[in-house]
Structure formats: structure tokens, C-alpha cells
Design a protein around this motif. Structure first.
Motif, PDB file in Angstrom:
ATOM      1  N   ILE A   8      34.544  -7.891  36.264  1.00 31.20           N
ATOM      2  CA  ILE A   8      35.904  -8.394  36.465  1.00 31.20           C
ATOM      3  C   ILE A   8      36.908  -7.249  36.426  1.00 31.20           C
ATOM      4  O   ILE A   8      36.692  -6.251  35.740  1.00 31.20           O
ATOM      5  CB  ILE A   8      36.228  -9.477  35.401  1.00 31.20           C
ATOM      6  N   GLY A   9      37.986  -7.371  37.201  1.00 32.47           N
ATOM      7  CA  GLY A   9      39.045  -6.356  37.199  1.00 32.47           C
ATOM      8  C   GLY A   9      40.410  -7.011  37.262  1.00 32.47           C
ATOM      9  O   GLY A   9      40.578  -8.075  37.871  1.00 32.47           O
ATOM     10  N   LEU A  10      41.382  -6.363  36.621  1.00 33.34           N
ATOM     11  CA  LEU A  10      42.755  -6.869  36.580  1.00 33.34           C
ATOM     12  C   LEU A  10      43.690  -5.855  37.216  1.00 33.34           C
ATOM     13  O   LEU A  10      43.569  -4.651  36.959  1.00 33.34           O
ATOM     14  CB  LEU A  10      43.162  -7.102  35.116  1.00 33.34           C
ATOM     15  N   GLY A  11      44.609  -6.324  38.041  1.00 31.88           N
ATOM     16  CA  GLY A  11      45.600  -5.427  38.650  1.00 31.88           C
ATOM     17  C   GLY A  11      46.989  -6.015  38.543  1.00 31.88           C
ATOM     18  O   GLY A  11      47.165  -7.244  38.555  1.00 31.88           O
ATOM     19  N   TYR A  12      47.972  -5.123  38.429  1.00 34.71           N
ATOM     20  CA  TYR A  12      49.372  -5.565  38.349  1.00 34.71           C
ATOM     21  C   TYR A  12      50.238  -4.542  39.053  1.00 34.71           C
ATOM     22  O   TYR A  12      49.973  -3.341  38.983  1.00 34.71           O
ATOM     23  CB  TYR A  12      49.813  -5.673  36.881  1.00 34.71           C
ATOM     24  N   ASP A  13      51.273  -5.008  39.752  1.00 35.61           N
ATOM     25  CA  ASP A  13      52.230  -4.076  40.342  1.00 35.61           C
ATOM     26  C   ASP A  13      53.594  -4.746  40.444  1.00 35.61           C
ATOM     27  O   ASP A  13      53.690  -5.972  40.529  1.00 35.61           O
ATOM     28  CB  ASP A  13      51.760  -3.619  41.728  1.00 35.61           C
ATOM     29  N   ILE A  14      54.634  -3.930  40.411  1.00 35.99           N
ATOM     30  CA  ILE A  14      56.005  -4.426  40.581  1.00 35.99           C
ATOM     31  C   ILE A  14      56.795  -3.397  41.370  1.00 35.99           C
ATOM     32  O   ILE A  14      56.579  -2.189  41.191  1.00 35.99           O
ATOM     33  CB  ILE A  14      56.666  -4.726  39.200  1.00 35.99           C
ATOM     34  N   VAL A  44      53.319  -4.991  46.881  1.00 32.53           N
ATOM     35  CA  VAL A  44      52.839  -5.244  45.514  1.00 32.53           C
ATOM     36  C   VAL A  44      51.544  -6.057  45.493  1.00 32.53           C
ATOM     37  O   VAL A  44      50.721  -5.897  44.589  1.00 32.53           O
ATOM     38  CB  VAL A  44      53.882  -5.979  44.627  1.00 32.53           C
ATOM     39  N   VAL A  45      51.378  -6.923  46.500  1.00 31.56           N
ATOM     40  CA  VAL A  45      50.194  -7.793  46.527  1.00 31.56           C
ATOM     41  C   VAL A  45      48.932  -6.946  46.764  1.00 31.56           C
ATOM     42  O   VAL A  45      47.954  -7.051  46.014  1.00 31.56           O
ATOM     43  CB  VAL A  45      50.331  -8.884  47.608  1.00 31.56           C
ATOM     44  N   LEU A 101      45.197 -14.356  42.883  1.00 34.10           N
ATOM     45  CA  LEU A 101      46.444 -13.585  42.814  1.00 34.10           C
ATOM     46  C   LEU A 101      47.624 -14.486  42.485  1.00 34.10           C
ATOM     47  O   LEU A 101      47.688 -15.631  42.952  1.00 34.10           O
ATOM     48  CB  LEU A 101      46.733 -12.912  44.170  1.00 34.10           C
ATOM     49  N   VAL A 102      48.551 -13.928  41.695  1.00 35.14           N
ATOM     50  CA  VAL A 102      49.828 -14.606  41.446  1.00 35.14           C
ATOM     51  C   VAL A 102      50.940 -13.654  41.872  1.00 35.14           C
ATOM     52  O   VAL A 102      51.012 -12.527  41.372  1.00 35.14           O
ATOM     53  CB  VAL A 102      50.030 -14.955  39.960  1.00 35.14           C
ATOM     54  N   ILE A 103      51.779 -14.104  42.803  1.00 29.27           N
ATOM     55  CA  ILE A 103      52.958 -13.324  43.182  1.00 29.27           C
ATOM     56  C   ILE A 103      54.133 -13.875  42.382  1.00 29.27           C
ATOM     57  O   ILE A 103      54.369 -15.087  42.365  1.00 29.27           O
ATOM     58  CB  ILE A 103      53.253 -13.436  44.690  1.00 29.27           C
ATOM     59  N   HIS A 104      54.836 -12.962  41.695  1.00 33.57           N
ATOM     60  CA  HIS A 104      55.987 -13.364  40.891  1.00 33.57           C
ATOM     61  C   HIS A 104      57.245 -13.015  41.679  1.00 33.57           C
ATOM     62  O   HIS A 104      57.585 -11.831  41.809  1.00 33.57           O
ATOM     63  CB  HIS A 104      55.995 -12.605  39.556  1.00 33.57           C
TER      64      HIS A 104
END
Ligand code: MG
Length: 165
Positions: A8-14, A44-45, A101-104
Motif C-alpha cells: 500500500i502507498g499514500l500520496g498527498y499534494d496541494i 495535484v491529482v 483518490l480524494v480531491i479536496h
């Protein structure tokens, strides 16, 4: 040697929203009067997705692999970056289990684009659209995202050994 188990891998960007920039999310051009500011196309996605893939594969993050001081990535189409990430993932004998994916984003409204985005991402990762889930949430008007000053994305990716796919 990779362990023959799912990883499993987690990614985040803003990125910041600014007037006069095209808005590119998940490789799609979204009609809006502002776009994300960054060295590349600031998608960001795809950045969050790429980092989740790299994390799951046990590889360095995109900031390390594609430094924003490198002129090669100035204004770069993040689909190229994702393709390079996916080449490295495949090289490690891994393929996609699924991605979520969650886009904020407070603005613009992204529900009309979620399915198209999932289909595009599936094609780039040589996966079926059923393996990709794209969700969009507002930030309930709180913070920079809630004021429409930024858009962020969180991604979780499960990679499985290619032989088991
Ligand atoms: Mg980024």
C-alpha cells in the motif's frame, strides 16, 4: 527483493490557485477562471497518485525523482511524470490492485469530471476503470482550501505483484 504481498502507498499534494493559469486535474483541463500554480502543470491529482505509487513500490518521492529545480520539469505535463513513475513500478514487478483518490476543492464543482478522470487514469496505468475511484470533497469553507485559495488531493494505491494480476 520485493515480498510477494500487496503493498500500500499514500500520496498527498496541494497547490495554490491563481488567476491566469489553466486548471489541470487528473490530466484533464477543467474550465475555471483560476488554475494551480507550480513548477510543472501543478496537477495535484497526478502528483498525489504518483507519490502513492512510489510509496507502495518503496521508491523515493516525486520531489526527489523530479526536483522542481530541474528545468526539464518546468511547465511539464504531469502525465509524463506519471508514465515515468509507472515504468519504475512495472520494473519492480508490480501492477495496480486499485487506487482511491480524494480531491479536496471548494471550487470548482468536480462531480461532472470524476468518471472521466477515473477512465483517463485507468488508461495511463493500464488498468480497468473499476480499479480507480475518484472522489471530490469541499473543505466546508474552512482554511485555504475552503476559501478557494488551493486544491489538494489524497491518494491511496494498492500494488500487487504482476504475476498475480
Ligand atoms: Mg505537486
Amino acid at each position: 527483493m520485493m515480498t510477494p504481498t500487496p503493498r500500500i502507498g499514500l500520496g498527498y499534494d496541494i497547490h495554490r490557485l491563481e488567476a491566469g493559469r489553466p486548471l489541470i486535474l487528473g490530466g484533464l483541463a477543467i474550465p475555471f477562471d483560476k488554475g494551480l500554480f507550480g513548477h510543472s502543470d501543478a496537477d495535484v491529482v497526478l502528483h498525489a497518485l504518483a507519490d502513492a505509487c512510489l510509496g507502495a513500490a518503496g521508491l523515493p518521492d516525486i520531489g526527489e525523482l523530479f526536483p522542481d529545480t530541474d528545468p526539464a520539469w518546468k511547465g511539464a505535463d504531469s502525465r509524463g511524470l506519471l508514465a515515468e513513475v509507472w515504468r519504475r513500478v512495472a520494473e519492480r514487478g508490480l501492477t495496480l490492485g486499485n487506487a482511491d483518490l480524494v480531491i479536496h476543492a471548494e471550487v470548482p464543482k468536480l462531480s461532472p469530471y470524476k468518471v472521466k478522470m477515473a477512465a483517463a487514469i485507468a488508461a495511463w496505468l493500464k488498468a480497468d476503470v473499476a480499479q480507480i475511484n475518484v472522489k471530490a470533497k469541499t473543505n466546508e469553507k474552512m482554511g485555504a482550501i475552503g476559501r478557494g485559495e488551493a486544491i489538494a488531493c489524497t491518494a491511496v494505491v494498492l500494488l500487487v505483484p504482476s504475476s498475480e494480476a
